[in-house]
Design a protein around this motif. Structure first.
Motif, PDB file in Angstrom:
ATOM      1  N   GLN A 179       0.803  -1.215   0.000  1.00 28.33           N
ATOM      2  CA  GLN A 179       0.000   0.000   0.000  1.00 28.33           C
ATOM      3  C   GLN A 179       0.839   1.269   0.000  1.00 28.33           C
ATOM      4  OE1 GLN A 179      -2.517  -0.865   3.398  1.00 28.33           O
ATOM      5  NE2 GLN A 179      -4.111  -1.686   2.072  1.00 28.33           N
ATOM      6  N   GLU A 180       1.965   1.255   0.675  1.00 27.16           N
ATOM      7  CA  GLU A 180       2.825   2.441   0.671  1.00 27.16           C
ATOM      8  C   GLU A 180       3.322   2.742  -0.736  1.00 27.16           C
ATOM      9  OE1 GLU A 180       3.377   4.603   2.884  1.00 27.16           O
ATOM     10  OE2 GLU A 180       2.513   3.642   4.652  1.00 27.16           O
ATOM     11  N   GLU A 181       3.736   1.691  -1.445  1.00 27.27           N
ATOM     12  CA  GLU A 181       4.178   1.873  -2.826  1.00 27.27           C
ATOM     13  C   GLU A 181       3.037   2.376  -3.694  1.00 27.27           C
ATOM     14  OE1 GLU A 181       6.811  -1.243  -4.635  1.00 27.27           O
ATOM     15  OE2 GLU A 181       6.375  -2.255  -2.734  1.00 27.27           O
ATOM     16  N   ALA A 182       1.851   1.803  -3.487  1.00 24.13           N
ATOM     17  CA  ALA A 182       0.690   2.219  -4.270  1.00 24.13           C
ATOM     18  C   ALA A 182       0.368   3.683  -4.025  1.00 24.13           C
ATOM     19  CB  ALA A 182      -0.516   1.343  -3.926  1.00 24.13           C
ATOM     20  N   ALA A 183       0.412   4.095  -2.764  1.00 20.07           N
ATOM     21  CA  ALA A 183       0.110   5.492  -2.428  1.00 20.07           C
ATOM     22  C   ALA A 183       1.119   6.437  -3.071  1.00 20.07           C
ATOM     23  CB  ALA A 183       0.095   5.674  -0.913  1.00 20.07           C
ATOM     24  N   ARG A 184       2.408   6.072  -3.054  1.00 24.96           N
ATOM     25  CA  ARG A 184       3.430   6.919  -3.679  1.00 24.96           C
ATOM     26  C   ARG A 184       3.208   7.012  -5.189  1.00 24.96           C
ATOM     27  NH1 ARG A 184       6.915   4.266   0.019  1.00 24.96           N
ATOM     28  NH2 ARG A 184       7.636   2.829  -1.590  1.00 24.96           N
ATOM     29  N   GLU A 185       2.865   5.865  -5.780  1.00 28.61           N
ATOM     30  CA  GLU A 185       2.612   5.856  -7.229  1.00 28.61           C
ATOM     31  C   GLU A 185       1.418   6.733  -7.583  1.00 28.61           C
ATOM     32  OE1 GLU A 185       3.188   4.356 -11.256  1.00 28.61           O
ATOM     33  OE2 GLU A 185       4.446   4.325  -9.462  1.00 28.61           O
ATOM     34  N   LEU A 186       0.353   6.632  -6.810  1.00 24.56           N
ATOM     35  CA  LEU A 186      -0.845   7.427  -7.074  1.00 24.56           C
ATOM     36  C   LEU A 186      -0.573   8.915  -6.880  1.00 24.56           C
ATOM     37  CD1 LEU A 186      -3.439   5.058  -5.369  1.00 24.56           C
ATOM     38  CD2 LEU A 186      -3.330   5.586  -7.817  1.00 24.56           C
ATOM     39  N   GLU A 187       0.173   9.259  -5.843  1.00 26.01           N
ATOM     40  CA  GLU A 187       0.530  10.659  -5.605  1.00 26.01           C
ATOM     41  C   GLU A 187       1.376  11.197  -6.763  1.00 26.01           C
ATOM     42  OE1 GLU A 187      -0.226  12.963  -3.658  1.00 26.01           O
ATOM     43  OE2 GLU A 187      -0.841  12.194  -1.703  1.00 26.01           O
ATOM     44  N   ARG A 188       2.328  10.409  -7.185  1.00 27.82           N
ATOM     45  CA  ARG A 188       3.222  10.846  -8.266  1.00 27.82           C
ATOM     46  C   ARG A 188       2.445  11.060  -9.560  1.00 27.82           C
ATOM     47  NH1 ARG A 188       6.572   8.483 -12.091  1.00 27.82           N
ATOM     48  NH2 ARG A 188       5.827   6.390 -11.604  1.00 27.82           N
ATOM     49  N   GLN A 189       1.553  10.121  -9.875  1.00 27.42           N
ATOM     50  CA  GLN A 189       0.792  10.229 -11.111  1.00 27.42           C
ATOM     51  C   GLN A 189      -0.221  11.370 -11.042  1.00 27.42           C
ATOM     52  OE1 GLN A 189       1.338   8.685 -13.903  1.00 27.42           O
ATOM     53  NE2 GLN A 189       2.922   7.311 -13.127  1.00 27.42           N
ATOM     54  N   ALA A 190      -0.852  11.554  -9.878  1.00 23.91           N
ATOM     55  CA  ALA A 190      -1.836  12.630  -9.734  1.00 23.91           C
ATOM     56  C   ALA A 190      -1.190  13.998  -9.919  1.00 23.91           C
ATOM     57  CB  ALA A 190      -2.514  12.546  -8.369  1.00 23.91           C
ATOM     58  N   ALA A 191       0.080  14.104  -9.534  1.00 26.64           N
ATOM     59  CA  ALA A 191       0.780  15.386  -9.633  1.00 26.64           C
ATOM     60  C   ALA A 191       1.116  15.761 -11.069  1.00 26.64           C
ATOM     61  CB  ALA A 191       2.056  15.343  -8.802  1.00 26.64           C
ATOM     62  N   LYS A 192       1.235  14.764 -11.946  1.00 18.44           N
ATOM     63  CA  LYS A 192       1.678  15.078 -13.312  1.00 18.44           C
ATOM     64  C   LYS A 192       0.648  14.750 -14.386  1.00 18.44           C
ATOM     65  CE  LYS A 192       3.993  10.721 -14.522  1.00 18.44           C
ATOM     66  NZ  LYS A 192       5.225  10.112 -15.052  1.00 18.44           N
ATOM     67  N   ALA A 193      -0.396  14.005 -14.042  1.00 24.86           N
ATOM     68  CA  ALA A 193      -1.349  13.558 -15.060  1.00 24.86           C
ATOM     69  C   ALA A 193      -2.232  14.700 -15.543  1.00 24.86           C
ATOM     70  CB  ALA A 193      -2.224  12.440 -14.498  1.00 24.86           C
ATOM     71  N   PRO A 194      -2.517  14.749 -16.843  1.00 28.34           N
ATOM     72  CA  PRO A 194      -3.474  15.742 -17.342  1.00 28.34           C
ATOM     73  C   PRO A 194      -4.854  15.577 -16.711  1.00 28.34           C
ATOM     74  CG  PRO A 194      -2.261  14.715 -19.147  1.00 28.34           C
ATOM     75  CD  PRO A 194      -1.952  13.934 -17.918  1.00 28.34           C
ATOM     76  N   ASP A 195      -5.203  14.334 -16.408  1.00 28.99           N
ATOM     77  CA  ASP A 195      -6.471  14.046 -15.737  1.00 28.99           C
ATOM     78  C   ASP A 195      -6.165  13.325 -14.423  1.00 28.99           C
ATOM     79  OD1 ASP A 195      -9.033  13.473 -14.948  1.00 28.99           O
ATOM     80  OD2 ASP A 195      -9.331  11.854 -16.390  1.00 28.99           O
ATOM     81  N   PRO A 196      -6.031  14.051 -13.316  1.00 31.06           N
ATOM     82  CA  PRO A 196      -5.644  13.410 -12.043  1.00 31.06           C
ATOM     83  C   PRO A 196      -6.795  12.704 -11.333  1.00 31.06           C
ATOM     84  CG  PRO A 196      -5.949  15.759 -11.707  1.00 31.06           C
ATOM     85  CD  PRO A 196      -6.146  15.519 -13.190  1.00 31.06           C
ATOM     86  N   LYS A 197      -8.016  12.896 -11.805  1.00 26.71           N
ATOM     87  CA  LYS A 197      -9.186  12.399 -11.074  1.00 26.71           C
ATOM     88  C   LYS A 197      -9.108  10.909 -10.738  1.00 26.71           C
ATOM     89  CE  LYS A 197     -14.203  11.882 -11.600  1.00 26.71           C
ATOM     90  NZ  LYS A 197     -15.354  12.214 -12.464  1.00 26.71           N
ATOM     91  N   PRO A 198      -8.846   9.988 -11.700  1.00 27.43           N
ATOM     92  CA  PRO A 198      -8.827   8.563 -11.328  1.00 27.43           C
ATOM     93  C   PRO A 198      -7.781   8.227 -10.281  1.00 27.43           C
ATOM     94  CG  PRO A 198      -8.031   8.879 -13.573  1.00 27.43           C
ATOM     95  CD  PRO A 198      -8.611  10.173 -13.141  1.00 27.43           C
ATOM     96  N   PHE A 199      -6.623   8.907 -10.337  1.00 26.19           N
ATOM     97  CA  PHE A 199      -5.570   8.646  -9.360  1.00 26.19           C
ATOM     98  C   PHE A 199      -5.970   9.156  -7.974  1.00 26.19           C
ATOM     99  CE2 PHE A 199      -3.431   8.994 -13.490  1.00 26.19           C
ATOM    100  CZ  PHE A 199      -2.846   7.744 -13.541  1.00 26.19           C
TER     101      PHE A 199
END
Length: 294
Positions: A179-199
């Motif tokens: 879960q820690e890895e998943a949370a870091r991945e989601l945070e990282r993707q949400a910060a750069k994704a054009p559409d952060p909503k799913p993350f």
């Protein structure tokens, strides 16, 4: 050259060049077969059928592969699967044939068979990002989370900005308990994704599952304005309900119901919320009204 154009996704240029060549050499079977592929890639199914029917009869691997794709585009999924199985029998190491059969099995509602085909395709052509993407999604749906993680990671190595694969990878990590890895991945993707909503929604759900309610609410609050939906309201209601804020949770679920009158999930959540408060009659009325109106 036409094959190169098709591989690059330049179907319109390939179509024009092939059509011009076939006017000069109408009996050029290989060129007509390529034109069928180009037309299918452009969604011109009726034209593709017209040209396919002009090809000389035969049972070669390439012809059966094209026939399978054409039949699937026509909605004739069982016949498409039969043609593609024949293509595989003629060329067992054809990664494309295994992949196309997997896509066809998906359309037939046979996810297990589809996943097996995607496994074969990636084994034969491990560098294909397209094949790895389909395997990742199929494995995730089947609960094969390690396989999904491997496929999504491989796909991302070739295309790091693939949001769908980044989300699949994070979901596989979550399911595997990382879960820690998943949370870091989601945070990282949400910060750069054009559409952060799913993350952000997945991140909020992850925080909720860990009992981190305020972190969940903060993640939901980061969903861009104008991106609110019944899913956002439903997830916020779940968090508020877990915190004991039943009145606020009810308001969120009523908003979700208004936004999505045809969705059962917010009604089920609302009924569950009422039952948790001992309001059995209200819970039953919510579900009875949905059934009566649908």
């Amino acid at each position: 050259y036409c094959r190169l154009l098709l591989a690059r996704g330049q179907t319109q240029q390939a179509r024009a060049l092939l059509a011009e060549s076939l006017e000069k050499a109408p009996h050029w079977a290989a060129g007509r077969a390529l034109l069928v592929e180009a037309l299918l890639g452009s969604g011109k199914v009726r034209e593709a059928r017209q040209h396919f029917d002009q090809l000389p009869p035969g049972a070669g691997h390439t012809l059966k592969l094209i026939e399978g794709r054409l039949l699937r585009a026509e909605g004739r999924f069982a016949e498409a699967a039969e043609a593609l199985r024949t293509a595989i029998a003629l060329a067992p190491r054809s990664a494309a044939a295994h992949f196309e059969l997997g896509i066809t099995y998906k359309a037939l509602g046979l996810p297990g068979e589809a996943r097996a085909c995607f496994e074969n395709a990636t084994r034969l052509s491990p560098d294909s990002t397209h094949f790895q993407r389909e395997l990742a999604n199929a494995a995730l749906a089947a609960g094969r989370f390690r396989q999904a993680l491997e496929a999504a990671t491989t796909a991302l190595a070739s295309k790091p900005d693939d949001q769908e694969m980044a989300l699949a990878r994070a979901r596989a990590l979550t399911a595997l308990g990382r879960q820690e890895e998943a949370a870091r991945e989601l945070e990282r993707q949400a910060a750069k994704a054009p559409d952060p909503k799913p993350f952000l929604l997945d991140l909020a759900a992850l925080h909720l599952s860990r009992g981190h309610h305020y972190d969940a609410l903060r993640a939901i609050a980061r969903v861009p304005r104008g991106e609110k939906s019944w899913r956002v309201h439903s997830l916020r209601a779940r968090v508020l309900g877990a915190m004991g804020h039943h009145r606020e949770a009810e308001k969120e679920l009523l908003k979700a119901c208004d936004l999505a009158p045809d969705q059962l999930l917010p009604r089920k959540l609302l009924a569950r919320l009422y039952r948790a408060q001992g309001l059995q009659d209200k819970a039953e009325r919510v579900l009875r009204h949905f059934v009566a109106t649908h």
